[in-house]
Design a protein around this motif. Structure first.
Motif, short mmCIF file in Angstrom:
data_model
loop_
_atom_site.label_atom_id
_atom_site.label_comp_id
_atom_site.label_asym_id
_atom_site.label_seq_id
_atom_site.Cartn_x
_atom_site.Cartn_y
_atom_site.Cartn_z
N ALA A 253 39.43 55.43 34.45
CA ALA A 253 39.65 54.83 35.76
C ALA A 253 38.39 54.11 36.26
N LYS A 254 37.23 54.75 36.06
CA LYS A 254 35.98 54.17 36.57
C LYS A 254 35.61 52.87 35.85
N ASP A 255 36.21 52.64 34.66
CA ASP A 255 35.88 51.44 33.88
C ASP A 255 36.90 50.32 34.04
N LYS A 256 37.94 50.56 34.85
CA LYS A 256 39.03 49.57 34.92
C LYS A 256 38.55 48.20 35.40
N LYS B 227 37.21 42.45 34.32
CA LYS B 227 36.29 41.31 34.31
C LYS B 227 36.01 40.85 32.88
N ARG B 228 35.91 41.80 31.96
CA ARG B 228 35.67 41.46 30.55
C ARG B 228 36.81 40.59 30.02
N ILE B 229 38.04 40.96 30.35
CA ILE B 229 39.21 40.19 29.89
C ILE B 229 39.18 38.79 30.50
N ALA B 230 38.88 38.72 31.81
CA ALA B 230 38.83 37.41 32.48
C ALA B 230 37.74 36.53 31.87
#
Length: 293
Positions: free
Chosen positions: A226-229, A234-237
Motif C-alpha cells: 500500500a505504501k508503494d502504490k 508514477k513509475r508507470i506514468a
C-alpha cells in the motif's frame, strides 16, 4: 462486404455518415441495420463498446421516424448521463440532413423544467437514463403511447446499477407491438430474463465471442505494498510518457488527494468525483476528451 446503401440506409443519412468518414459497415452494423429496418424484429445483440453499435441502432431508428408526427416514436435507454449525451450527439450528427428531426437527451443532474419544455414542443427520439424518464412519467409530462422502437443500450450496466424496477415500469407503459433491441456486453441470467419477458422471438446477434471482453484490452496486474502504490503509479506514468487514462480510487477523498499529488508532481491531471458540481465534472471531462489532461 456490403455498403451502407446495400443495407437499406436512406440517402439523407448516407450523406451525413459519409461526411463523418463512415466508409463500410462494421460487423454489428451489417448484422443489425437491415433487421431493425424491418417490422416486428426484436434483437438481443452481444457487443462491447467500440464495436460501432450506436450507428447499428441509431441509423434504423432515425430512418423509421415520421418527422411530421411530433411525438416520441423511439426510446433509447442507457445507464449514464455521459452515454445519454454521447448517443444523442451521434444521432444528431447522423440526422443532419433529415429536416425537422428532434432528439432529446433526458437525464438527471440537469434542469427537469427545460426537458419538460422540450417535450411539450415535440420530439421524435428520446435518449434517457431510466431514473429521470420515470420522474417525467410520474409528472405526466412524457407520452410513450406512440413509441414503436425501444433500444436498451448497455443493458447489463443498467441492471448492475439497480435500474431493473425502473426498466420494468417504463416498458409496461410502451405498446406491446414495438421493436425492441437489447444491447449487452454479456448474456447474464438477468439479461436472459429481461429478454424472455419483453422481447418476442428475438434474434440473437453475437459480435466477437459470447461473454468475452474486448480483445484489444490487455490486463496487467502489479502487486505492491500500500505504501508503494503512489510511487508505482508514477513509475508507470513515467514509463509511458504519452499515457492517457483513468485512475479509479475507492473514495472521493482518496481521488482528490491522488490528483493533487500528481498535479504537484507536474502531471497533467484532474479529479472527477461526486463532491464536484455537475458543471465542474463537465469541465474536467471536456479537458479529458480533447487531451488537455
Amino acid at each position: 462486404m456490403k455498403t451502407f446503401e446495400e443495407l437499406g440506409v436512406s440517402p439523407e443519412i448516407l450523406k451525413a455518415i459519409e461526411e463523418m468518414g463512415y466508409a463500410n459497415p462494421m460487423p454489428v452494423q451489417e448484422e443489425v441495420i437491415p433487421y431493425l429496418l424491418g417490422e416486428g424484429n426484436d434483437v438481443v445483440a452481444l457487443a462491447q463498446t467500440g464495436t460501432g453499435k450506436t450507428a447499428a441502432f441509431g441509423l434504423p431508428v432515425i430512418q423509421k421516424i415520421n418527422v411530421k408526427n411530433r411525438t416520441p416514436q423511439s426510446l433509447i435507454l442507457c445507464p449514464t448521463r455521459e452515454l445519454c449525451l454521447q448517443i444523442a450527439g451521434d444521432l444528431h450528427d447522423y440526422s443532419k440532413y433529415v429536416d425537422g428531426l428532434k432528439v432529446l437527451p433526458v437525464y438527471g443532474g440537469s434542469s427537469i423544467e427545460s426537458q419538460m419544455r422540450s417535450l411539450k414542443n415535440g420530439v421524435h427520439i428520446i435518449v434517457a437514463t431510466p431514473g429521470r424518464l420515470l420522474d417525467l412519467m410520474e409528472r405526466k409530462t412524457v407520452k410513450l403511447d406512440a413509441i414503436s422502437n425501444v433500444v436498451m443500450d448497455e443493458a447489463d450496466e443498467m441492471l448492475n446499477m439497480g435500474f431493473t424496477e425502473s426498466i420494468n415500469a417504463i416498458l409496461a407503459e410502451i405498446p406491446q407491438d414495438r421493436n425492441t433491441l437489447l444491447f449487452s456486453a454479456t448474456m447474464s441470467p438477468e439479461i436472459s430474463r429481461i429478454s424472455k419477458n419483453y422481447l418476442k422471438n428475438a434474434k440473437e446477434i453475437t459480435i466477437g465471442t459470447r461473454n468475452e471482453g474486448n480483445n484489444n484490452v490487455k490486463h496487467i496486474c502489479y502487486m505492491v505494498h500500500a505504501k508503494d502504490k503512489y510511487a508505482a503509479l508514477k513509475r508507470i506514468a513515467d514509463y509511458y510518457p504519452q499515457i492517457y487514462g483513468i485512475i479509479f480510487c475507492r473514495t472521493c477523498k482518496e481521488t482528490q488527494e491522488i490528483a493533487d499529488k500528481l498535479i504537484q508532481d507536474g502531471y497533467n491531471t484532474d479529479s472527477l468525483h461526486g463532491e464536484l458540481s455537475q458543471q465542474q465534472r463537465d469541465a474536467v471531462m471536456q479537458k479529458f476528451h480533447i487531451g488537455h489532461i
